[in-house]
Design an enzyme around this catalytic site. Structure first.
Site, short mmCIF file in Angstrom:
data_model
loop_
_atom_site.label_atom_id
_atom_site.label_comp_id
_atom_site.label_asym_id
_atom_site.label_seq_id
_atom_site.Cartn_x
_atom_site.Cartn_y
_atom_site.Cartn_z
N SER A 154 41.00 29.50 48.19
CA SER A 154 40.69 30.91 47.89
C SER A 154 41.91 31.58 48.81
CB SER A 154 39.53 31.31 48.94
OG SER A 154 39.10 32.81 48.83
N TYR A 160 43.21 37.18 44.09
CA TYR A 160 42.86 38.50 43.85
C TYR A 160 43.91 39.44 43.46
CZ TYR A 160 38.01 37.14 45.51
OH TYR A 160 36.75 36.95 45.32
N THR A 172 40.92 35.86 40.12
CA THR A 172 39.51 35.95 39.83
C THR A 172 39.54 37.34 39.37
OG1 THR A 172 39.14 34.49 41.86
CG2 THR A 172 37.36 36.34 41.14
N LYS A 216 39.27 33.48 36.06
CA LYS A 216 38.20 33.04 36.69
C LYS A 216 37.26 33.94 36.59
CE LYS A 216 36.11 31.04 40.78
NZ LYS A 216 35.33 31.83 41.41
N HIS A 234 30.69 33.54 39.50
CA HIS A 234 31.21 33.63 40.80
C HIS A 234 29.78 33.09 41.81
CE1 HIS A 234 34.07 36.02 43.40
NE2 HIS A 234 33.51 35.50 44.26
C1 LIG Z 1 30.80 31.25 50.25
C2 LIG Z 1 31.49 31.54 48.87
C3 LIG Z 1 32.60 32.09 48.90
C4 LIG Z 1 33.53 32.27 47.83
N1 LIG Z 1 34.62 32.75 47.74
C5 LIG Z 1 35.34 32.80 46.80
C6 LIG Z 1 36.82 33.44 46.84
O1 LIG Z 1 37.30 33.51 48.03
N2 LIG Z 1 37.41 33.66 45.46
C7 LIG Z 1 36.64 33.16 44.39
O2 LIG Z 1 37.31 33.67 43.37
N3 LIG Z 1 35.39 32.90 44.48
C8 LIG Z 1 34.94 32.48 45.56
N4 LIG Z 1 33.48 32.08 45.53
C9 LIG Z 1 33.12 31.72 43.99
C10 LIG Z 1 33.31 30.16 43.96
O3 LIG Z 1 34.70 30.05 43.48
C11 LIG Z 1 32.26 29.54 42.55
O4 LIG Z 1 32.84 30.35 41.50
C12 LIG Z 1 31.07 29.36 42.92
O5 LIG Z 1 30.70 29.15 44.43
C13 LIG Z 1 30.50 28.16 42.01
O6 LIG Z 1 29.10 27.94 42.03
P1 LIG Z 1 28.24 27.01 43.20
O7 LIG Z 1 28.59 27.51 44.69
O8 LIG Z 1 27.00 26.97 42.66
O9 LIG Z 1 29.17 25.79 42.95
C14 LIG Z 1 32.87 31.93 46.46
C15 LIG Z 1 31.50 31.33 46.61
C16 LIG Z 1 31.03 30.99 47.79
C17 LIG Z 1 29.86 30.43 47.58
C1 LIG Z 2 35.84 39.09 51.61
C2 LIG Z 2 35.74 37.55 51.13
C3 LIG Z 2 35.03 37.55 49.64
C4 LIG Z 2 35.25 36.30 48.99
C5 LIG Z 2 34.25 35.97 47.81
O1 LIG Z 2 34.81 35.91 46.48
C6 LIG Z 2 32.75 35.68 47.95
O2 LIG Z 2 32.23 35.79 49.19
O3 LIG Z 2 32.13 35.47 46.71
#
Ligand SMILES: Cc1cc2nc3c(=O)[nH]c(=O)nc-3n(C[C@H](O)[C@H](O)[C@H](O)COP(=O)(O)O)c2cc1C
Ligand SMILES: CCCCC(=O)C(=O)O
Length: 376
Positions: free
Chosen positions: A112, A137, A163, A244, A268
Site C-alpha cells: 500500500s 493513489y 486504485t 484496481k 476494496h
Molecule cells: C485494512 C485495510 C486497508 C486497506 N488499504 C488499502 C490501500 O491502502 N490501498 C488499496 O488499494 N486497497 C486497500 N485495501 C483494500 C484491499 O487491497 C483489498 O481490495 C481488500 O482488502 C480485499 O478484500 P479482503 O479483505 O476480503 O480479502 C484495504 C483493505 C483493508 C481491509
Molecule cells: C488512509 C488510508 C486508507 C487506506 C484504504 O484504502 C482503506 O482503508 O481501505
C-alpha cells in the site's frame, strides 16, 4: 470472545478469531470494517457459496502444480497479497514481515502507498526474488505521485496497481465512532520526507476528529480523477500499470482502451460503496469484456482454496488476499503469514486434486456452475 488456540488453527477464519481477541479496538475495527452496513463485505464471501463446483474424476491427480505467472513473472501459486494500509498496527514488523513471507512462498505482494514502512525499507527487507508491486493513489500533488512511481521503480517493484475506487473514503461507521487514529509511534512512511508536498500535518493526518481517516483522504486524494489520469500514470511509468477497483464490463473496456496492463476486479473489500456487487459476481462480465487482452485478477472475500478455484474457473489469473494477511500478521508476524498462505495453498491443491485438475490451466469454466444471485 475467546482467543482461538493457535495449535488448532484449521482455516483462515481461525486467524481472524485470534486477532479479534488480540488487537486493540481502534486497529481491529479499522481492519475489519466496511462501508455503511457492510452488506458488500458479507456478500464478498457469501457469493462464493452460490457457486457449485463440478468435480471431474479419475484423472491421475498424484501431482498437482499450482504455479502460474502474473505480468510475466513466475509465482508458485495464484494466491497473492493485496495492499492493506498501516500494517504495523497488526505487528511491529508490519509490511516487512509480509514481504518476507510473500518471498518465502514465492508469491506477489502489493505494498500500500499508505504503508507504515517505506517503499525502500520493504524492498531492502527481501532478496527481491518474488514480485513486489506498489499500490498507488493519485494524490493532489502530482509530483509526489510521480515520485512514488520512481521510487518503486528504483527499488525493484515490477508493477503499479492504481486504485481507482477511492475518490473519497467510504463511510465506515466503526472508524467514525472510534475516532480512528494511527498510533502516534507510526507514520505513513512513504511521505515522512515530503511534508511540504504531502501535507501530513497533525491536524489532517488521520486526526482524531470524528472522521479522521476520511478527512485525511479528502485532503490528499484528487477527486477530479478521470481516465486521462490513468493515461498520465502510464506515461510516467516504465513498469506495467494495472487498475484496481473495476466492477463492470463498461469500465473494463475503458481500462483496456486507456492502455492498462491488467485489471483487478475489486470493491476494496466492501469498504467503499456498500451494496456494490460481490467481486466474484462481477468477475465474469469483466473477463468477457476484456476478452483476453490483459490479465484479470480478483480480490475480496477469498478465504478458502475452493474460492480461489472458483475465481480461476470464472477467468481470474490470480487472486489477492487482504484481511487474512492482517490477521495472520497479528498472530505471528512473518511466520503467521507464511502459515496462513500455506494453509490456503494446501486447500487449493486439494480442491484441484478433487476436481481433476493437475495444473491451473486445467481449471475451466465448466468446473463451476453459478446459482442465481440471492437478493442482497
Ligand atoms: C485494512 C485495510 C486497508 C486497506 N488499504 C488499502 C490501500 O491502502 N490501498 C488499496 O488499494 N486497497 C486497500 N485495501 C483494500 C484491499 O487491497 C483489498 O481490495 C481488500 O482488502 C480485499 O478484500 P479482503 O479483505 O476480503 O480479502 C484495504 C483493505 C483493508 C481491509
Ligand atoms: C488512509 C488510508 C486508507 C487506506 C484504504 O484504502 C482503506 O482503508 O481501505
Amino acid at each position: 470472545m475467546s482467543k482461538a488456540d493457535p495449535t488448532s488453527f484449521v482455516s483462515l477464519d481461525d486467524f481472524e478469531r485470534y486477532a479479534e481477541a488480540n488487537l486493540d479496538r481502534n486497529a481491529l475495527d479499522y481492519y475489519r470494517s466496511g462501508a455503511q452496513d457492510m452488506i458488500t463485505v458479507r456478500e464478498n464471501q457469501r457469493a462464493f457459496d452460490r457457486i457449485i463446483v463440478r468435480p471431474r474424476i479419475l484423472r491421475d491427480v498424484s501431482t498437482v502444480d499450482m504455479s502460474t505467472s502474473i505480468q510475466g513473472a513466475s509465482i508458485s501459486s495464484p494466491i497473492c497479497i493485496a495492499p492493506t494500509a498501516m500494517q504495523r498496527m497488526a505487528h511491529p514488523e508490519g509490511e516487512c514481515a509480509t514481504a518476507r513471507a510473500a518471498e518465502r512462498k514465492n508469491t506477489c505482494m502489493v505494498l500500500s502507498s499508505w504503508s507504515t514502512t517505506s517503499i525502500e525499507d520493504v524492498a531492502a527487507s527481501t532478496k527481491g526474488q518474488s514480485p513486489k508491486w506498489l499500490q498507488l493513489y493519485i494524490y493532489k500533488d502530482r509530483k509526489a505521485t510521480q515520485r512514488l512511481i520512481e521510487r518503486a521503480q528504483d527499488s525493484g517493484y515490477t508493477a503499479i496497481a492504481l486504485t481507482v475506487d477511492t475518490p473519497y473514503l467510504g463511510r465506515r461507521l466503526a472508524d467514525i465512532r472510534n475516532r480512528f487514529r494511527l498510533p502516534p509511534h507510526l507514520t505513513m512512511a512513504n511521505f515522512s520526507d515530503q511534508k511540504s508536498q504531502v501535507s501530513q500535518s497533525k491536524t489532517t493526518h488521520v486526526s482524531d476528529n470524528a472522521s479522521g481517516l476520511a478527512t485525511y483522504v479528502a485532503s490528499q486524494i484528487d477527486p477530479t480523477l478521470s481516465w486521462k489520469h490513468v493515461e498520465w500514470v502510464k506515461s510516467v511509468s516504465r513498469i506495467p500499470v494495472l487498475v484496481k477497483g473495476v466492477l463492470t464490463a463498461e469500465d473494463a473496456k475503458l481500462a483496456v482502451e486507456a492502455g492498462v496492463d491488467g485489471i483487478i476486479v475489486s470493491n476494496h473489500g466492501g469498504r467503499q460503496v456498500d451494496t456494490a456487487p460481490a467481486t466474484i459476481d462481477a468477475l465474469e462480465e469483466v473477463c468477457r469484456a476484456v476478452d483476453g487482452r490483459v490479465e484479470v485478477y480478483l480480490d475480496g472475500g477469498v478465504r478458502r482454496g475452493t474460492d480461489v478455484f472458483k475465481a480461476l474457473a470464472l477467468g481470474a489469473k490470480a487472486v489477492f488476499l487482504g484481511r487474512p494477511v492482517l490477521w495472520a500478521l497479528n498472530y505471528n508476524g512473518e511466520e503467521g503469514v507464511v502459515e496462513m498462505l500455506e494453509m490456503i495453498n494446501e486447500e487449493l491443491r486439494l480442491a484441484m486434486a478433487l476436481t481433476g485438475c493437475v495444473s491451473v490451466s486445467d481449471i475451466k469454466r465448466d468446473h463451476v456452475r453459478v446459482l442465481p444471485q440471492a437478493r442482497l
